[in-house]
Structures are given as structure tokens and as C-alpha cells.
Design an enzyme around this catalytic site. Structure first.
Site, PDB file in Angstrom:
ATOM      1  CB  SER A   1      -0.953  -0.042   1.196  1.00 52.64           C
ATOM      2  OG  SER A   1      -1.946   0.921   1.058  1.00 52.64           O
TER       3      SER A   1
ATOM      4  CG  ASP B   1     -16.794 -17.371  -9.620  1.00 58.40           C
ATOM      5  OD1 ASP B   1     -15.631 -17.672  -9.904  1.00 58.40           O
ATOM      6  OD2 ASP B   1     -17.408 -17.834  -8.640  1.00 58.40           O
TER       7      ASP B   1
ATOM      8  CG  ASP C   1     -11.988 -18.297 -13.077  1.00 64.73           C
ATOM      9  OD1 ASP C   1     -12.874 -19.178 -12.992  1.00 64.73           O
ATOM     10  OD2 ASP C   1     -11.769 -17.479 -12.164  1.00 64.73           O
TER      11      ASP C   1
ATOM     12  CG  ASP D   1     -13.003 -20.275  -7.675  1.00 63.35           C
ATOM     13  OD1 ASP D   1     -13.485 -19.268  -8.249  1.00 63.35           O
ATOM     14  OD2 ASP D   1     -11.808 -20.603  -7.813  1.00 63.35           O
TER      15      ASP D   1
ATOM     16  CG  ASP E   1      -6.276  -3.378  -3.557  1.00 62.92           C
ATOM     17  OD1 ASP E   1      -7.085  -2.637  -2.970  1.00 62.92           O
ATOM     18  OD2 ASP E   1      -5.035  -3.250  -3.465  1.00 62.92           O
TER      19      ASP E   1
ATOM     20  CG  HIS F   1      -5.370  -2.478   0.195  1.00 62.43           C
ATOM     21  ND1 HIS F   1      -4.765  -2.057  -0.974  1.00 62.43           N
ATOM     22  CD2 HIS F   1      -4.837  -1.722   1.177  1.00 62.43           C
ATOM     23  CE1 HIS F   1      -3.908  -1.089  -0.692  1.00 62.43           C
ATOM     24  NE2 HIS F   1      -3.935  -0.870   0.594  1.00 62.43           N
TER      25      HIS F   1
HETATM   26 CA    CA Z   1     -13.574 -18.402 -10.609  1.00 64.19          CA
END
Ligand code: CA
Ligand code: NAG
Ligand code: NAG
Ligand code: NAG
Ligand code: NAG
Ligand code: NAG
Ligand code: NAG
Ligand code: NAG
Ligand code: NAG
Ligand code: NAG
Ligand code: NAG
Ligand code: NAG
Ligand code: NAG
Length: 541
Positions: A189, A259, A262, A266, A406, A446
């Protein structure tokens, strides 16, 4: 599992836990105070602190939220105040472990602080680093001390950290009787910005720098944190959406759309760049309000709220010019900027730095204010130079990482910085790999926490014992950095761990490898997605 891993550690790691050098630690700790000869420094405390001590910090500013810290190894704690001008200075601590490895480690700060990260001092000293940290020139997570005092601001922008490195190295040599061998930095940060400031402007300070989620292009970022209030409006604005609805309505809708891009449902969006979120489907059937059940529902939103959400996920422009990348979708489960008031760091920055007026109205900030902040760039706090040649030329190694979930600093900005270094230095990513590697950590918020495999050795993560830590360089970016600097073996990827309830004792929930940019972690389509072998880093350009 972790305890077994320790027995398999590569040989070099043994160096981490065996004293490189024998001397009378106890008596040195009790006599060092009188031998400290550091200009402008006033020593306030020298204490031998045995492993297992729960240190408390009764005088620490409450906004730092660090009232105590468990110490994991025997160490000599030295605290001092160091003046940087006749109206500024920083508080400094060195935690010098009995089991010193010859390595020096400097740590960074969070937010606008003002807060020594004692947990990082505990972590570094436990791994045998002579570890130092500062309050970065003022106390507490606030910008108020910047008011009419550019020296305090200079400390925050660059001077406290640089001076503390000189002080810390001097102290390390005075204490152990021999100079440090290698010098490292670990921060996230604001701490990430401090690390990159060192790489850019003080390339001699470190051999290896780990800079997480860096607050770089600082002025544009501060502007960006401030601009969300103008989009959401206050809590009575028709555009406003309460934080619990960001969490319970918008976030599930983002996941529903993104979600599985990919290939695995999950809760982790592996690469949010691929997510073009559209909130249209959430708009209530009868937004005019005819259906009271519907419009007051906790499951649908108005068209005005939908438009607000679309804007939140747009890149940020100032006076028609691109200024900062978009907020990534997938981050709204931790709403920070959508609370119906100007964000605290933007508020402080405009009041205490840009306008030097504690009463400045920060509810109406707009383009001209954003542009002015950028123009001021006090002490080059922007931290945006893409020329890292001086650091590269002295064999320095830089590792950046950024949580892809983040919600405080856009992870896209770290990609943007990577591209900036490529363009400035005229190098491609293979050439950059020699000294600068960037890891995108899916499902990390973050710097820490999140639904993903976010534990990568970036911090102590609540560990109560050294044996709770996974020190394997494949899974720990700090030991990976040590190996890169000292053995020339660079990390190809980082294996992250998700513990059940984020608790080591409860066991591993899943593990996932995080790829170095610009590679993308890609599911093979058939294997157990909780196993790292079912994924691989692939070139996607
Ligand atoms: Ca996923
Ligand atoms: C120091 O390292 C040795 C192994 O070299 C270990 O047995 C001992 O527990 C360590 N002491 C502390 C205080 O960490
Ligand atoms: C150093 O101090 C510790 C704690 O007071 C004590 O247990 C240990 O025996 C001492 N070691 C030496 C060499 O004096
Ligand atoms: C350390 O002490 C503080 C204050 O007494 C307490 O809140 C905290 O839980 C303690 N931490 C540990 C690890 O024992
Ligand atoms: C000590 O502080 C003064 C400012 O008060 C500064 O000018 C001087 O350079 C400092 N000395 C060292 C050695 O840093
Ligand atoms: C502090 O130092 C500056 C010069 O750096 C000088 O102008 C000023 O008078 C000094 N202030 C005090 C209070 O000594
Ligand atoms: C520094 O490194 C050299 C060479 O690897 C080693 O001999 C020496 O013990 C190290 N010094 C310390 C203090 O660890
Ligand atoms: C630390 O700094 C002081 C003052 O500049 C100097 O006299 C001393 O030699 C330094 N010590 C080391 C170990 O560098
Ligand atoms: C929100 O802003 C409006 C317009 O400025 C103002 O009238 C209202 O009082 C504000 N509401 C809250 C809760 O601050
Ligand atoms: C009002 O909205 C609720 C929730 O979407 C729905 O179940 C209900 O059928 C609607 N009623 C009318 C009269 O449209
Ligand atoms: C909406 O729901 C909340 C909580 O159930 C209730 O307090 C509020 O009065 C409702 N508003 C309207 C306009 O029905
Ligand atoms: C900011 O950086 C520029 C370019 O490196 C340099 O010329 C300038 O002196 C710096 N300004 C400050 C206040 O450090
Ligand atoms: C995680 O912690 C929560 C509350 O502390 C508990 O209810 C839950 O059972 C825990 N989950 C697992 C898998 O242990």
C-alpha cells in the site's frame, strides 16, 4: 502440513535460522545505548525482548489500531526519535534478532500514516533480519500534521524511509560489530509506494524490494479515491446504494457474470480484466415505484443506482484526459469508497496539503481540484518514474504484487506501471524479468485477506509461531526475494495458500499458483480446481 514443509526446506533457508555470527547478544543489548552515535537521534528505549513476549504500545495513536504485538524471537528492541529538520522528525524502531543472518530489512507504512507496522518488525526479526520501521514522520493515520509543514510532508513523501535506512544500517553494524550483507525492503500500500520510491530515487538503499499494491501515481490515485463521492452522492441521493447492498446484491451479480470466465465457480475472479460487468439485470421490474415490494426490495436497484454503478467501474478522466484505471469489478464485497461521504484520505489531502485549510469544503471537489493536486505533486510523491536503470545496474531486484480483488488501489494500475517501465526503459517483459517481476494475486484484497489463496508470505498474517509460517521460497515472496538476490534464482510464480477461516491450525482450504505478469493463470478444464496442478501460467497476448 506446514510443519512438515519446514523439514524439506532448501539448504539456504537454514541460514535464516542459524546465527551467522557469535557474540554476546545479552551484554551488547544492555550496553549499546551509550555507543549509539547517530546524528540527530535521541534514543528512547533499548530493551532485550525474549521470544513469546506480548509487547504493548500504550502510547501508540489509536488510529494505528496496533495496541500490541507478539514477538516471535529473542531480539534487542531499540527505539529512537530522529530529527529531519527543526520542525520534523520520525520515530524509529529497530528489532535486532539474536539469530541474525547478516540481512537488513526495512518495512513500510499503511495509509496516510503515521504507524509503525509492528507486525512486520515481528515477521522480519523472526526470519533473522535486522528489521527497522518508522512512523514515517508523524503519528496516526491522518494528514493533519501536513498542515503548513512541508518538512513533515517531505518525510512522508520520501525522507523518513530513506533516512531510516541510513540510520538502520549504521545501527545494525554498531550492534553486531559487522556490516549487513544484503539489504531488503518489504511493504504494501503506502509501503508499496515507499518501496518504489526507493527503487526510483534511492537505488543504493536496497538489494531487493518487495512492493505490494503500491499507492503510486499518488496524486491521481488520491483524486480517484475522492471522485467516487461525486458518483455515489451522499446517503440521501437517489444514486446512492447502501454498502450492505453492494455486498449482498451487486457482488453476487458480478460473480454471476464473471466468476466462471476462468472456468471455475469458486468466488475468485482469476483475471478481472476479462470482466465487463453490467448491472442492468438488477434494475427493479418497476423502477418508477409502482411496486412497493419490488422497489424497496433488497434484491433490486433503481436505474439511477445502476448508472452510478456503471460509472464506478469506468476509468477516471480529469479534464478529458485519462488519469487512473478503473476500479476492478469483484472488489465490491468490501465497499470502501461508496459510503456516502468523501473518502478520508482525499479529504485530508485536500484540506491539509492542497488547500492548507482544515475547513475546506471537500464535498464539491471536481476536475479543477483534481488537476491542481496533480500539478502540486509535493516532493515528487507521485512516485511514477519508469526509469529503474540505476537500480537494475547495481543488480537490484524488484518484486511487486497486487491483489486482484483490491478495492482500495486498482490492481490495473500495477499493470500500468509495469507497462510504463517497459516503455520508459525500452525493454520487453523477458528483459524486465531479469530485475522486475509483477505477480497478480487472484482473490486477494488490499495487501491481505480475501477469498483467494492470498497468503504468499507478504506478512505475518496472524501467525503466532515461526512454525506457522511457510518459508518455502515457492510460497513465500520474502524468502523468494532472498533467494533471487543471493542465489540468482528468480521466482517464476508464487504458490498462494488459502487456510480454512484464514487459520493455519484449521488446515489448507486450497492452493493456487499466481503468475507473473503478463502471464495469466489458466484452468486446465478437468483437474481438481483446488489443486495448483490443475492450473498453469499461460501467455495470453
Ligand atoms: Ca472463478
Ligand atoms: C535461533 O536459531 C536456532 C537454530 O539455529 C534455534 O534453535 C533457536 O530456537 C533460535 N532462537 C530463537 C530465539 O529464535
Ligand atoms: C541472556 O538473557 C536471557 C534472558 O534473560 C537468559 O535466559 C540467557 O541465559 C542469557 N544468555 C547469556 C549468554 O547470558
Ligand atoms: C497481547 O496483549 C493485549 C493487551 O493485553 C491483548 O489484547 C492481546 O490479545 C495479547 N496478544 C496475545 C497474542 O496474547
Ligand atoms: C541533522 O538534522 C539537520 C536538520 O535539523 C540536517 O540539516 C542534518 O543534515 C542532519 N544531519 C544528518 C547527518 O543527517
Ligand atoms: C528552522 O530552520 C529554518 C531554516 O532551515 C529557519 O529559517 C527557522 O528560523 C528555524 N526555525 C526555528 C524555530 O528555529
Ligand atoms: C556475510 O556473507 C559472507 C559471505 O557469504 C559470510 O561469510 C558472512 O558470515 C556473512 N556475514 C554475516 C554477518 O552474516
Ligand atoms: C554511524 O554514524 C556515526 C555518525 O555519522 C559514525 O560516526 C559511525 O562511524 C557510524 N557507524 C557505522 C557503523 O557506520
Ligand atoms: C445530501 O446532499 C443534499 C444536497 O447537497 C443535502 O441537502 C442533504 O442534506 C445531504 N444528506 C445527507 C444525509 O448528508
Ligand atoms: C412486485 O415485485 C415482487 C418482487 O420482485 C414480485 O414478486 C411481485 O410479483 C411484484 N408485484 C407486482 C404487482 O408486480
Ligand atoms: C423499506 O424497508 C425497510 C426495512 O425493511 C423499512 O424500514 C422501510 O420503511 C421500507 N421503506 C418503504 C418505502 O417501504
Ligand atoms: C522531482 O523529480 C524531478 C525529476 O526527477 C527533479 O528534477 C525534481 O528536482 C524533483 N523535485 C523534488 C521536489 O524533489
Ligand atoms: C469458520 O469460523 C466460523 C465462525 O468463527 C465457524 O462458524 C465455521 O464453522 C468455521 N468454518 C470451518 C470450516 O471451520
Amino acid at each position: 502440513m506446514l510443519r512438515n514443509l519446514r523439514t524439506l526446506l532448501p539448504v539456504f533457508l537454514l541460514v535464516l535460522t542459524s546465527p551467522a555470527h557469535s557474540f554476546d547478544f545479552n551484554s551488547t543489548c544492555s550496553s549499546i545505548a551509550s555507543q549509539i552515535a547517530i546524528p540527530n537521534a535521541t534514543v528512547s528505549l533499548v530493551d532485550f525482548v525474549p521470544a513469546g513476549t506480548n509487547l504493548t504500545f500504550p502510547n501508540n495513536d489509536p488510529s494505528c489500531a496496533r495496541p500490541s504485538q507478539l514477538v516471535l524471537t529473542d531480539m534487542c528492541r531499540i527505539a529512537m526519535a530522529v530529527a529531519t529538520s527543526n520542525r520534523s522528525g520520525f520515530d524509529f524502531e529497530a528489532w535486532l534478532p539474536r539469530n541474525w543472518t547478516g540481512r537488513f530489512l526495512s518495512t513500510g507504512n499503511p495509509g496516510l500514516s503515521g504507524c509503525i507496522q509492528f507486525e512486520d518488525l515481528a515477521y522480519g526479526s523472526a526470519l533473522g533480519f535486522a528489521t527497522v520501521g518508522t512512523n514515517n514522520g508523524h503519528d496516526g493515520d491522518t494528514g493533519a500534521p501536513f498542515l503548513n509543514n512541508p518538512d513533515v510532508l517531505a518525510d512522508f513523501a520520501f525522507r523518513a524511509i530513506h533516512t531510516s535506512v541510513l540510520v538502520g544500517k549504521n545501527l545494525t553494524e554498531a550492534f553486531y560489530g559487522s556490516p549487513h550483507n544484503r539489504s531488503y525492503y518489504l511493504g504494501c500500500s503506502t509501503g508499496g509506494r515507499q518501496g518504489l520510491k526507493s527503487v526510483q530515487d534511492f537505488p543504493e538503499d536496497f538489494d531487493g524490494v518487495i512492493a505490494g499494491a503500491p499507492v503510486i501515481d499518488f496524486n491521481h490515485l488520491i483524486d480517484w479515491t475522492g471522485h467516487f463521492f461525486g458518483i455515489t452522492g451522499n446517503s440521501s441521493a437517489p444514486t446512492f446504494l447502501p454498502p450492505d447492498q453492494w455486498i449482498s446484491v451487486v457482488h453476487p451479480d458480478v460473480l454471476a457474470q464473471c466468476d466462471e470466465i476462468d472456468g471455475v465457480k469458486d468466488g475468485v475472479i482469476e483475471d478481472p480484466n476479462l470482466c465487463d460487468y453490467d448491472p442492468s439485470g438488477l434494475v427493479c421490474a418497476d423502477p418508477a415505484g409502482g411496486n412497493q415490494t419490488d422497489t424497496n426490495s433488497t434484491t433490486c436497484i433503481t436505474e439511477a443506482q445502476a448508472e452510478m454503478i456503471r460509472e464506478v467501474f469506468q476509468p477516471f478522466f480529469i479534464q478529458g484526459k485519462f488519469a487512473y484505471p478503473r476500479m476492478q469489478p469483484g472488489t465490491e464485497d468490501v465497499p470502501i469508497y461508496y459510503l456516502g461521504e468523501p473518502f478520508m484520505y482525499a479529504r485530508d489531502w485536500f484540506r491539509f496539503v492542497v488547500y492548507s485549510d482544515p475547513n475546506h469544503d471537500v464535498t464539491t471537489l471536481s476536475d479543477k481540484d483534481w488537476a491542481l493536486a496533480e500539478e502540486l505533486d509535493p516532493f515528487n510523491i507521485s512516485t511514477w518514474s519508469g526509469d529503474l536503470s540505476a537500480f537494475r545496474d547495481r543488480q537490484g531486484k524488484l518484486l511487486t504484487f497486487h491483489g486482484q480483488a483490491d478495492g482500495l488501489v486498482s490492481s490495473r494500475n500495477s499493470e500500468r506501471y509495469y507497462r510504463r517501465v517497459e516503455a520508459t526503459m525500452g525493454l520487453d517483459n523477458t528483459e524486465l524479468d531479469e530485475f522486475f517481476r509483477f505477480f497478480r494475486i487472484s482473490g486477494m484484497g488490499h495487501c491481505s485477506t480475501g477469498v483467494g489463496a492470498w497468503e504468499v508470505g507478504q506478512n505475518l498474517a496472524g501467525a503466532g509461531n515461526i512454525s506457522d509460517l511457510n518459508l518455502d521460497p515457492g510460497s513465500n515472496i520474502l524468502t523468494a526475494m532472498v533467494r533471487w538476490v543471493e542465489e540468482g534464482v528468480a521466482p517464476e510464480d508464487v504458490l498462494g495458500t488459502k487456510f480454512v477461516n484464514d487459520t493455519v491450525e484449521d488446515g489448507v482450504q486450497f492452493a493456487r499458483r499466481h503468475c507473473r505478469y503478463p502471464l495469466r493463470n489458466t484452468y486446465d478444464g478437468v483437474g481438481d480446481p483446488t489443486k495448483e496442478e490443475s492450473w498453469s501460467c499461460q501467455r495470453v497476448e
